[in-house]
Design a protein around this motif. Structure first.
Motif, short mmCIF file in Angstrom:
data_model
loop_
_atom_site.label_atom_id
_atom_site.label_comp_id
_atom_site.label_asym_id
_atom_site.label_seq_id
_atom_site.Cartn_x
_atom_site.Cartn_y
_atom_site.Cartn_z
N ALA A 1 -19.40 3.37 9.54
CA ALA A 1 -20.35 2.94 10.57
C ALA A 1 -20.71 4.09 11.51
O ALA A 1 -19.97 5.06 11.67
CB ALA A 1 -19.76 1.78 11.37
N GLU A 2 -21.87 3.97 12.12
CA GLU A 2 -22.32 4.89 13.17
C GLU A 2 -22.00 4.24 14.51
O GLU A 2 -22.25 3.04 14.71
CB GLU A 2 -23.82 5.12 13.06
CG GLU A 2 -24.27 5.73 11.75
CD GLU A 2 -24.30 7.25 11.83
OE1 GLU A 2 -23.96 7.79 12.89
OE2 GLU A 2 -24.66 7.88 10.82
N TYR A 3 -21.47 5.02 15.46
CA TYR A 3 -21.04 4.46 16.74
C TYR A 3 -21.95 4.93 17.88
O TYR A 3 -22.30 6.10 17.98
CB TYR A 3 -19.59 4.83 17.03
CG TYR A 3 -18.64 4.14 16.06
CD1 TYR A 3 -18.11 2.89 16.36
CD2 TYR A 3 -18.32 4.73 14.83
CE1 TYR A 3 -17.28 2.24 15.48
CE2 TYR A 3 -17.48 4.07 13.93
CZ TYR A 3 -16.97 2.82 14.26
OH TYR A 3 -16.15 2.18 13.37
N ILE A 4 -22.31 3.98 18.72
CA ILE A 4 -23.12 4.26 19.91
C ILE A 4 -22.31 3.80 21.12
O ILE A 4 -21.88 2.64 21.17
CB ILE A 4 -24.47 3.51 19.86
CG1 ILE A 4 -25.26 3.89 18.60
CG2 ILE A 4 -25.29 3.81 21.12
CD1 ILE A 4 -26.51 3.05 18.39
N ASN A 5 -22.11 4.68 22.06
CA ASN A 5 -21.25 4.38 23.22
C ASN A 5 -22.08 4.51 24.50
O ASN A 5 -22.79 5.50 24.70
CB ASN A 5 -20.08 5.36 23.25
CG ASN A 5 -18.96 4.89 24.14
OD1 ASN A 5 -18.82 3.70 24.42
ND2 ASN A 5 -18.15 5.82 24.62
N ILE A 6 -22.00 3.48 25.36
CA ILE A 6 -22.77 3.49 26.60
C ILE A 6 -21.83 3.33 27.79
O ILE A 6 -20.65 3.02 27.63
CB ILE A 6 -23.84 2.38 26.62
CG1 ILE A 6 -23.19 1.00 26.46
CG2 ILE A 6 -24.88 2.63 25.55
CD1 ILE A 6 -24.19 -0.16 26.53
N ARG A 7 -22.37 3.53 28.98
CA ARG A 7 -21.58 3.38 30.21
C ARG A 7 -21.25 1.91 30.44
O ARG A 7 -22.09 1.04 30.16
CB ARG A 7 -22.34 3.95 31.41
CG ARG A 7 -22.67 5.43 31.31
CD ARG A 7 -21.48 6.31 31.61
NE ARG A 7 -21.04 6.19 33.00
CZ ARG A 7 -21.58 6.87 34.01
NH1 ARG A 7 -22.62 7.68 33.80
NH2 ARG A 7 -21.10 6.73 35.23
N PRO A 8 -20.08 1.62 31.01
CA PRO A 8 -19.73 0.21 31.26
C PRO A 8 -20.31 -0.28 32.58
O PRO A 8 -20.81 0.50 33.39
CB PRO A 8 -18.20 0.25 31.33
CG PRO A 8 -17.90 1.62 31.87
CD PRO A 8 -18.98 2.53 31.32
N ASP A 9 -20.26 -1.60 32.76
CA ASP A 9 -20.62 -2.25 34.01
C ASP A 9 -22.08 -2.69 34.01
O ASP A 9 -22.95 -2.03 33.43
CB ASP A 9 -20.38 -1.34 35.22
CG ASP A 9 -20.41 -2.13 36.52
OD1 ASP A 9 -21.48 -2.13 37.16
OD2 ASP A 9 -19.40 -2.75 36.88
N ASP A 10 -22.33 -3.81 34.68
CA ASP A 10 -23.66 -4.41 34.70
C ASP A 10 -24.70 -3.53 35.37
O ASP A 10 -25.90 -3.68 35.13
CB ASP A 10 -23.59 -5.77 35.43
CG ASP A 10 -24.71 -6.71 35.02
OD1 ASP A 10 -24.73 -7.12 33.84
OD2 ASP A 10 -25.56 -7.03 35.86
N THR A 11 -24.26 -2.60 36.20
CA THR A 11 -25.22 -1.70 36.87
C THR A 11 -25.92 -0.79 35.86
O THR A 11 -26.95 -0.19 36.18
CB THR A 11 -24.51 -0.83 37.93
OG1 THR A 11 -23.41 -0.15 37.34
CG2 THR A 11 -24.01 -1.69 39.08
N TYR A 12 -25.37 -0.67 34.65
CA TYR A 12 -25.99 0.16 33.61
C TYR A 12 -26.76 -0.68 32.59
O TYR A 12 -27.19 -0.16 31.56
CB TYR A 12 -24.94 1.01 32.91
CG TYR A 12 -24.36 2.07 33.82
CD1 TYR A 12 -25.06 3.25 34.09
CD2 TYR A 12 -23.12 1.88 34.44
CE1 TYR A 12 -24.55 4.21 34.94
CE2 TYR A 12 -22.60 2.84 35.30
CZ TYR A 12 -23.31 3.99 35.54
OH TYR A 12 -22.80 4.94 36.40
N LYS A 13 -26.95 -1.96 32.88
CA LYS A 13 -27.76 -2.81 31.99
C LYS A 13 -29.23 -2.61 32.35
O LYS A 13 -29.92 -3.51 32.83
CB LYS A 13 -27.34 -4.28 32.11
CG LYS A 13 -27.79 -5.12 30.93
CD LYS A 13 -27.13 -6.49 30.90
CE LYS A 13 -27.70 -7.43 31.90
NZ LYS A 13 -27.18 -8.81 31.72
#
Length: 352
Positions: free
Chosen positions: A52-64
């Motif tokens: 699989a290819e992995y995509i990682n983003i910042r946590p927390d609803d402020t980054y939605k």
């Protein structure tokens, strides 16, 4: 919009079985920094994820946000995702909301699978087909209805949750109880949230999710009875937005727990909801969630936020209210004056 749900005691093995049923060219996994570190290892035995290819983003609803969404689209594009690819959203509500929206809009829609890793995500965001992002300081202002291919739910992820995060999800379970059945609602108070038993929690969670699932199947696009799932959220979202406005952000479920108090008070004034149930619920909230402090000077800001609620019609604030547990009245227009009275009563009830 019937959605497949799978409650599993062996998430790695069952995910492998699910994936083997699909034909796809590329597999992507979306995580945030926390779920990448703490939850991805739980799936380490899944052989299909090795490619699989992995995509990682910042946590927390402020980054939605639109910026984060764009970064996911960019990753999918640069790694040559096609309409035959699958995206797995491994995370809480922020990941499943944003990841579902990214999948639903990339190349006009690719398939996605949700694996909620928080109680709140399992009982609320991952199930029901709502996807989206926050925009212009408003919760879930941009989004689409798009159901996941399947939602895999495992209590193994909940073992590492703090009491605060358990309580956040529990608020949505309380809401489901209030809009459905007194037995379901009262059973929730038998759970020990300080030392949760996985078997008891999973049993109540299944019951709670089934409440939502049955409503969504009847009304997938929120034209009618699905509005009942927004009970507590008109005031709750205003509280949540206000908490960010004053740089003291609160958990979504906490805002909903307090919002339910306000909307139960409106329910009493408009429909005669029993005061004794409100007092008992408010006492539980005070003991477990504390109190969200507001003053009369905050009313105009809170009211303005409520005017942006997606249930509203023709500039009138539209609430879901209850005449009793399980007796729902949607499309209740509430005046500015009555909202202010409810906020007064909320402050009186909590002594603030």
């Amino acid at each position: 919009m019937a959605q497949r749900l799978l409650f599993t005691a062996d998430i790695a093995a069952d995910l492998e079985k699910v994936l083997s049923d699909y034909s796809y060219d590329r597999l992507f996994v979306l995580t945030d920094e926390n779920t990448h570190r703490h939850c991805l290892p739980v799936l380490a035995d899944n052989k299909l994820l090795t490619t699989a290819e992995y995509i990682n983003i910042r946590p927390d609803d402020t980054y939605k946000t639109l910026e984060t969404l764009s970064s996911v689209w960019q990753e999918l594009s640069s790694r040559r995702a096609t309409r035959h690819s699958i995206l797995i959203n491994l995370g809480g509500g922020m990941v499943t909301d944003l990841g579902g929206f990214a999948a639903a809009t990339f190349k006009r829609g690719i398939r996605f699978i949700n694996i909620p890793t928080t109680l709140l995500g399992a009982v609320d965001a991952a199930v029901g087909g709502k996807t989206g992002i926050n925009f212009n300081d408003l919760k879930n202002e941009i989004g689409v209805f798009a159901p996941a291919e399947i939602v895999l739910i495992s209590a193994v992820f909940f073992k590492t949750l703090s009491r605060e995060h358990l309580l956040s999800g529990f608020a949505e379970m309380l809401k489901h109880g209030l809009i459905s059945d007194a037995d379901i609602y009262n059973r929730l108070f038998t759970l020990d949230l300080s030392h949760p038993d996985n078997t008891d929690m999973l049993s109540c969670l299944k019951e709670s999710i089934q409440v939502k699932q049955q409503i969504v199947e009847k009304d997938p696009y929120e034209a009618n009875i699905r509005k009942s799932l927004n009970f507590g959220h008109t005031i709750g979202h205003a509280f949540e937005t206000f908490s960010h406005h004053r740089n003291q952000p609160v958990q979504h479920g906490y805002a909903v727990a307090w919002g339910i108090v306000g909307e139960l008070l409106l329910s009493h004034r408009y429909l005669g909801f029993p005061l004794n149930i409100i007092r008992l619920y408010a006492a539980f909230v005070r003991q477990n969630y504390g109190v969200f402090p507001i003053t009369c000077k905050d009313y105009d800001y809170l009211y303005e936020r409520m005017t942006h609620d997606k249930k509203n019609e023709a500039d009138k604030i539209n609430f879901t209210l209850l005449s009793d547990i399980g007796k729902v009245a949607i499309n209740q227009i509430v005046s500015h004056e009555e909202i202010n009275i409810a906020l007064d009563l909320y402050r009186d009830l909590f002594g603030i």
